[in-house]
Design an enzyme around this catalytic site. Structure first.
Site, short mmCIF file in Angstrom:
data_model
loop_
_atom_site.label_atom_id
_atom_site.label_comp_id
_atom_site.label_asym_id
_atom_site.label_seq_id
_atom_site.Cartn_x
_atom_site.Cartn_y
_atom_site.Cartn_z
N CYS A 199 40.22 82.45 -46.15
CA CYS A 199 41.33 82.16 -45.25
C CYS A 199 41.31 80.78 -44.60
CB CYS A 199 41.40 83.21 -44.14
SG CYS A 199 41.18 84.90 -44.70
N CYS A 202 43.37 77.50 -45.58
CA CYS A 202 44.80 77.38 -45.25
C CYS A 202 45.06 77.46 -43.75
CB CYS A 202 45.60 78.48 -45.93
SG CYS A 202 45.93 78.17 -47.66
N HIS A 203 44.37 78.38 -43.07
CA HIS A 203 44.68 78.63 -41.66
C HIS A 203 43.80 77.85 -40.70
CE1 HIS A 203 47.42 81.83 -42.78
NE2 HIS A 203 46.50 82.29 -43.60
N MET A 251 51.37 83.71 -48.81
CA MET A 251 50.29 84.60 -48.40
C MET A 251 49.90 85.53 -49.54
SD MET A 251 48.18 85.79 -46.13
CE MET A 251 47.34 87.33 -45.69
N HIS A 258 48.31 66.40 -47.37
CA HIS A 258 47.41 67.11 -48.27
C HIS A 258 46.94 66.19 -49.41
CE1 HIS A 258 45.46 70.69 -49.72
NE2 HIS A 258 46.06 70.61 -50.90
N HIS A 310 52.95 70.11 -53.99
CA HIS A 310 51.52 70.03 -54.30
C HIS A 310 51.37 69.21 -55.58
CE1 HIS A 310 47.38 71.11 -55.22
NE2 HIS A 310 47.28 71.63 -54.00
#
Length: 583
Positions: free
Chosen positions: A86, A89-90, A127, A366, A409
């Site tokens: 996790c 991403c978070h 998700m 990114h 991306h």
């Protein structure tokens, strides 16, 4: 000295919601009838990158009224799952990035059942469906829902004392060869990440044989070449940098260093007169970058990236270092700071008295790459659907381009000549099936420069990379993270001379001859000549994987590399193309 440019981009603030993949409001009820549909809804379901902060020791937060209490063993297990599945991403502190924030202010409002069901079924644009995919058990999901109701533990810092303590030189510079001692064609050598094995395979581009397997950091994220072509740098998600001397027989690691607890990026100096002089690596935790000697990895300076956001100028405690590239026009490293949206031009001409120019761009930067001239750097702020453009010659922000696609991306992107718009740079998307083309020639095609000139429709969402080559007329687009096996195991290819014709599907997974697993196909990479493109067929660690080689001219299968040592192959980096920023 720190100079801040005056051009500040103000983007739309992300709403503090738990729509982990976007599009779901807090008011939506977590009913199984609503959430279960996410298991089959197409669109770029994004699987977060694994990381190894599971091994970092952190203390459990104290018990509070209304908050579940976990045993020591359960807490450590939940922490491990969070850091593996996790945090990429978070965020370590759950402030959000590609994924939405998971602060306790949000999770307490949602409650245990909502969290449990969202983890189980996921959502359509990012998700993962951890439960219905079988990747987490029912008990593990129950544990994670309770864990998210607790305050996140804060890992320890990793300063210069720890960095220096990790530094190892296995072969001093004066003990290394003065010429290439092996017979490898280094320009056509591929460095292939063997993700879950913590290794890098060196594969000969002509014979398609593995010539060496080198232990590296866990889940190597990228490999980069020194300007001379002698040294290969790798960085794992455990923040370990390996320096590999390709002149040795066989090639071997000559030095290593840890620059933090978790990381994603490494680069070397490329400016004329500074070749091989320095290297830089950026960390996710702690948020910082480290400048090193290029031939020994001796750490010279560590710099924190904590600071204020580009849009509202609010302090952020965890602005992670995303991609880094090296300028060809100045002794600069271009460092992209994810959560704050700052692009740093780090002038390495005087490391002791470091000069950093800070460019406010857009939050959640990114990955990205250069245009075909090597002057302009384009980087995706994927959560904000924006492409930032930096002129590395004039050292300034050129444009912030709104991308009509969802979560761009690009990897490093793809450069080609469009029959109408001239030079363009392409990006794929995590969140939808589109490929965006941006004009990149401000001289001969000025009216198209730094604008979205065309949008192509590909197979589906979940794309990670686009790829082409200056000698090719093909544009390849993977759909690695698409939930549909047929799409995840194939690639779309467009003819850049006739884009209106649409794409052709190449069944890469089928061509591999492997019948088990999802057979996710990821990241095309060209050989030195530009007449072959290599794709990884990526299965789980317990299943067989492979590399499929396609004849670029005919789009037909040319070779399949199957070897029991190819454990979870993902990224591939051709020495020549990586060294010269050819994409």
């Amino acid at each position: 000295m720190n100079r801040t440019l005056t051009s500040i981009a103000v983007g739309l603030a992300l709403p503090a919601v738990f729509a982990l993949a976007g599009g779901s409001a807090l008011a939506e009820q977590a009913k199984p009838s609503n959430i279960k549909k996410h298991a089959t809804t197409p669109g770029g379901r994004y699987v977060p990158e694994m990381n190894v902060m599971r091994d970092v020791k952190v203390e459990k937060a104290g018990a509070k009224a209304g908050v579940p209490v976990l045993s020591g063993a359960d807490f450590q297990r939940a922490k491990q799952i969070y850091f593996e599945r996790c945090a990429g991403c978070h965020g370590v502190l759950r402030k959000g990035a590609t994924g939405k924030p998971l602060t306790t202010k949000i999770t307490h409002k949602l409650g245990f059942e909502y969290l449990r069901d969202f983890i189980t079924y996921g959502s359509p644009a990012g998700m993962p469906n951890w439960g219905t995919s079988g990747q987490l058990s029912k008990d593990e999901i129950d544990l994670m829902a309770r864990y998210l109701l607790m305050e996140p533990p804060v890992p320890p810092e990793f300063g210069m004392d720890k960095i220096k303590a990790s530094w190892k030189v296995y072969v001093p510079v004066d003990k290394r060869p003065t010429k290439q001692m092996n017979k490898l064609d280094l320009d056509n050598l591929f460095a292939v990440t063997l993700r879950d094995a913590g290794e890098v395979a060196l594969i000969d581009g002509k014979t398609k044989k593995i010539v060496d397997i080198i232990n590296a950091g866990y889940a190597v994220h990228i490999s980069r070449m020194s300007a001379s072509g002698r040294y290969l740098f790798t960085i794992g998600r455990d923040a370990k940098v390996n320096l590999i001397d390709l002149w040795m027989n066989p090639p071997a690691t000559v030095a290593e260093l840890k620059i933090g607890s978790e990381a994603r990026s490494v680069e070397t100096s490329k400016m004329k007169g500074w070749e091989d002089k320095y290297a830089i690596a950026g960390a996710y935790w702690p948020p910082q970058y480290v400048i090193m000697e290029g031939d020994t990895l001796e750490p010279l300076k560590v710099v924190s990236t904590r600071g204020y956001t580009a849009d509202k100028q609010i302090y952020h405690p965890e602005p992670r270092v995303a991609s880094i590239v090296a300028s060809h026009f100045h002794p600069d490293f271009v460092v992209n700071v994810k959560e704050t949206g700052m692009i740093l031009l780090v002038d390495y001409s005087d490391v002791k008295n470091l000069d950093v120019t800070t460019i406010p761009a857009e939050r959640f930067l990114h990955d990205g790459g250069f245009d075909r001239t090597g002057r302009y750097f384009l980087v995706a702020a994927n959560t904000r659907n924006t492409i930032a453009v930096v002129d590395t010659k004039d050292r300034k922000l050129v444009a912030l381009i709104k991308d009509p696609g969802v979560k761009p991306h690009p990897g490093r992107g793809a450069n080609f000549i469009h029959p109408k718009y001239g030079p363009v740079w392409a990006t794929s998307h995590l969140g939808d099936e589109t490929i965006t083309l941006i004009g990149t020639d401000p001289k001969k095609h000025k009216k198209y420069a730094w604008k979205v000139v065309e949008t192509l429709e590909g197979q589906g969402g979940g794309a990670l990379f686009v790829k082409t080559h200056p000698k090719s007329h093909n544009l390849y687009v993977d759909t690695t993270l698409n939930p549909e096996p047929e799409l995840a195991s194939s690639v779309a290819v467009f003819d850049t001379r006739n884009l209106e014709k649409g794409y052709k599907v190449l069944p890469i997974g089928e061509w591999s001859g492997i019948s088990e697993g999802m057979r996710r196909v990821v990241q095309g990479e060209y050989n030195r000549a530009g007449d072959e493109v290599w794709f990884s067929v990526w299965n789980s660690k317990s299943q067989e994987s492979a590399i499929v080689v396609v004849n670029d001219k005919t789009r037909k299968l040319k070779a399949v590399i199957r070897d029991k040592r190819l454990i979870t192959p993902t990224s591939k980096f051709n020495v020549y193309n990586t060294r010269h920023d050819i994409y």
